[in-house]
Design a protein around this motif. Structure first.
Motif, PDB file in Angstrom:
ATOM      1  N   GLU A 143      -1.860   1.693  -4.402  1.00 48.69           N
ATOM      2  CA  GLU A 143      -1.001   1.400  -3.474  1.00 48.69           C
ATOM      3  C   GLU A 143      -0.434   2.405  -2.662  1.00 48.69           C
ATOM      4  OE1 GLU A 143       2.217  -0.120  -6.014  1.00 48.69           O
ATOM      5  OE2 GLU A 143       0.899  -2.050  -6.675  1.00 48.69           O
ATOM      6  N   TRP A 144      -0.528   3.806  -3.307  1.00 43.39           N
ATOM      7  CA  TRP A 144      -0.472   4.757  -2.444  1.00 43.39           C
ATOM      8  C   TRP A 144      -1.371   5.204  -1.494  1.00 43.39           C
ATOM      9  CZ3 TRP A 144       2.622   8.483  -0.482  1.00 43.39           C
ATOM     10  CH2 TRP A 144       2.404   9.704  -0.501  1.00 43.39           C
ATOM     11  N   MET A 145      -2.690   4.747  -1.861  1.00 49.55           N
ATOM     12  CA  MET A 145      -3.832   5.060  -0.809  1.00 49.55           C
ATOM     13  C   MET A 145      -3.605   4.169   0.300  1.00 49.55           C
ATOM     14  SD  MET A 145      -7.096   5.701  -3.290  1.00 49.55           S
ATOM     15  CE  MET A 145      -8.154   5.918  -2.065  1.00 49.55           C
ATOM     16  N   GLU A 146      -3.407   2.950   0.093  1.00 49.44           N
ATOM     17  CA  GLU A 146      -3.201   1.767   0.831  1.00 49.44           C
ATOM     18  C   GLU A 146      -2.108   2.029   1.959  1.00 49.44           C
ATOM     19  OE1 GLU A 146      -5.007  -2.044  -1.331  1.00 49.44           O
ATOM     20  OE2 GLU A 146      -2.966  -1.603  -1.422  1.00 49.44           O
ATOM     21  N   ALA A 161       8.986   6.669   0.071  1.00 50.31           N
ATOM     22  CA  ALA A 161      10.206   6.452  -0.686  1.00 50.31           C
ATOM     23  C   ALA A 161      11.144   5.446   0.060  1.00 50.31           C
ATOM     24  CB  ALA A 161      11.149   7.812  -0.835  1.00 50.31           C
ATOM     25  N   GLU A 162      11.333   5.543   1.227  1.00 51.17           N
ATOM     26  CA  GLU A 162      12.092   4.501   2.085  1.00 51.17           C
ATOM     27  C   GLU A 162      11.758   3.104   1.971  1.00 51.17           C
ATOM     28  OE1 GLU A 162      13.196   2.006   5.280  1.00 51.17           O
ATOM     29  OE2 GLU A 162      11.340   2.929   5.234  1.00 51.17           O
ATOM     30  N   ALA A 208      14.179   0.469   0.368  1.00 53.32           N
ATOM     31  CA  ALA A 208      15.012  -0.338   1.376  1.00 53.32           C
ATOM     32  C   ALA A 208      14.066  -1.609   1.909  1.00 53.32           C
ATOM     33  CB  ALA A 208      15.361   0.568   2.584  1.00 53.32           C
ATOM     34  N   SER A 209      12.973  -1.890   1.529  1.00 53.18           N
ATOM     35  CA  SER A 209      12.198  -2.982   2.131  1.00 53.18           C
ATOM     36  C   SER A 209      12.586  -4.261   1.425  1.00 53.18           C
ATOM     37  CB  SER A 209      10.766  -2.522   1.938  1.00 53.18           C
ATOM     38  OG  SER A 209      10.159  -1.485   2.592  1.00 53.18           O
ATOM     39  N   ALA A 231       8.604  -5.432  -2.362  1.00 55.72           N
ATOM     40  CA  ALA A 231       8.058  -4.277  -2.230  1.00 55.72           C
ATOM     41  C   ALA A 231       8.956  -3.229  -2.881  1.00 55.72           C
ATOM     42  CB  ALA A 231       7.913  -4.001  -0.565  1.00 55.72           C
ATOM     43  N   ARG A 232      10.205  -3.338  -3.330  1.00 53.41           N
ATOM     44  CA  ARG A 232      11.061  -2.404  -3.844  1.00 53.41           C
ATOM     45  C   ARG A 232      10.768  -2.113  -5.223  1.00 53.41           C
ATOM     46  NH1 ARG A 232      17.321  -3.923  -1.761  1.00 53.41           N
ATOM     47  NH2 ARG A 232      16.521  -4.432   0.591  1.00 53.41           N
TER      48      ARG A 232
END
Length: 340
Positions: free
Chosen positions: A73-76, A100-101, A105-106, A110-111
């Protein structure tokens, strides 16, 4: 990017692979693992790190999957913003701030809650430290501070990842009290021992502490979304008389707008000059009451000072009643300022 799980079943090879069964494998959409000779793609580097997890303190297949999904998920996310997995520290830190945002706040899907976010940050921190030690990366997006950890009386220096969110301790997340503990709580605020006798140790302002404790217990419905006005004294309320047209009746309203009566014996039975909406999940917010001053096109609540409020209450009593009550006020009581 594709997440698959390795299985050696059906392989017709001379020797069994060294890859553990059910080991997660990341594959790019191409699918390719190298951009050229001795130029492995980031997905191939991540796969090597995953294969070393069983010997690095993560022997469970469920942990392997969690680690793989966190890095995937970080790479995407980085790819969507044009940042590489092994980019410069400045670019990685900017990506981490945006990530982080995004997770805070999504839209809800996605939070991340604080514990999930902290778990992902710990996983990414392990991966980047491994990549730096192996020579695949030159920088990481995290900043650390030095701390001292104590375990079984032994202290040692540790590094704390500043990207990890702090979470409340279990004892501050209690949402209700058992009946026997409730009574013990009320006695403690009044400076009483569990048997009801005067305790040898007690704090200051016991009358105030007891009133605030009773108020908190009486307004328990606020935890279910009921908003109650925090009020200050009206002597007519105690006698059952009509408090007047300028007061706001009831303890509040539920989500359907129905009025909720005050609990019997609650300090909320007084009528307010102004109201405060209290919620266990947020800060108190002021709202205008009848007779509140208005200015600048927006309503705002005018609250008198504590001394003005005391004078407003006292002026409604007969002077003889005040004189009789003042004789019962001791020098040690918190109500000493009420003595004329």
């Amino acid at each position: 990017m594709i997440l698959s799980f390795f299985s050696s079943r059906g392989w017709d090879v001379e020797h069994r692979p060294l890859i553990p069964e059910e080991m997660p494998v990341l594959v790019d959409d191409d699918p390719c693992f190298e951009d050229g000779p001795a130029a492995p793609r980031p997905a191939a580097v991540v796969n090597r790190w995953l294969r070393e997890l069983p010997a690095s303190g993560a022997p469970a297949p469920s942990s392997w999957e969690n680690y793989a999904r966190a890095v995937k998920e970080w790479m995407e996310f980085l790819a969507e913003h044009g940042v590489g997995l092994f980019d410069s520290r400045e670019r990685l830190k900017a990506g981490l701030s945006r990530y982080a945002e995004h997770r805070a706040a999504s839209p809800l899907k996605a939070r991340f809650v604080a514990t999930t976010w902290s778990q992902h940050m710990s996983i990414l921190s392990l991966f980047y430290r491994w990549a730096i030690n192996e020579g695949y990366a030159t920088a990481e997006p995290f900043t650390y501070r030095a701390a001292r950890a104590l375990f079984t009386g032994t202290g040692r220096e540790v590094k704390v990842n500043l990207a990890v969110r702090r979470t409340p301790k279990p004892h501050v997340t209690i949402k209700y009290l058992e009946p026997d503990f409730t009574e013990l709580f009320r006695k403690g605020l009044r400076g009483l021992a569990p048997d009801g006798s005067q305790d040898t140790f007690h704090g200051r302002e016991m009358t105030r502490n007891a009133a605030v404790g009773d108020l908190a217990l009486a307004t328990g419905p606020a935890a279910a979304g009921v908003h109650l006005p925090a009020v200050l004294g009206d002597p007519h309320a105690a006698s059952g008389a009509d408090p007047g047209a300028d007061s706001i009746p009831g303890a509040g309203r539920d989500h359907q707008g129905q009025e909720i009566p005050h609990p019997p014996g609650s300090p909320m039975r007084h009528s307010p000059r102004c109201t405060t909406t209290w919620s266990w999940t947020g800060r108190p917010q002021r709202r205008a009451a009848v007779g509140a001053r208005r200015g600048g096109g927006a309503s705002r609540c005018w609250c008198p000072s504590p001394m003005q409020r005391i004078e407003q209450v006292l002026e409604r009593f007969d002077p003889a009643v005040l004189t009789s009550a003042a004789a019962e006020v001791g020098d040690h009581d918190a109500e000493l300022p009420l003595r004329p």
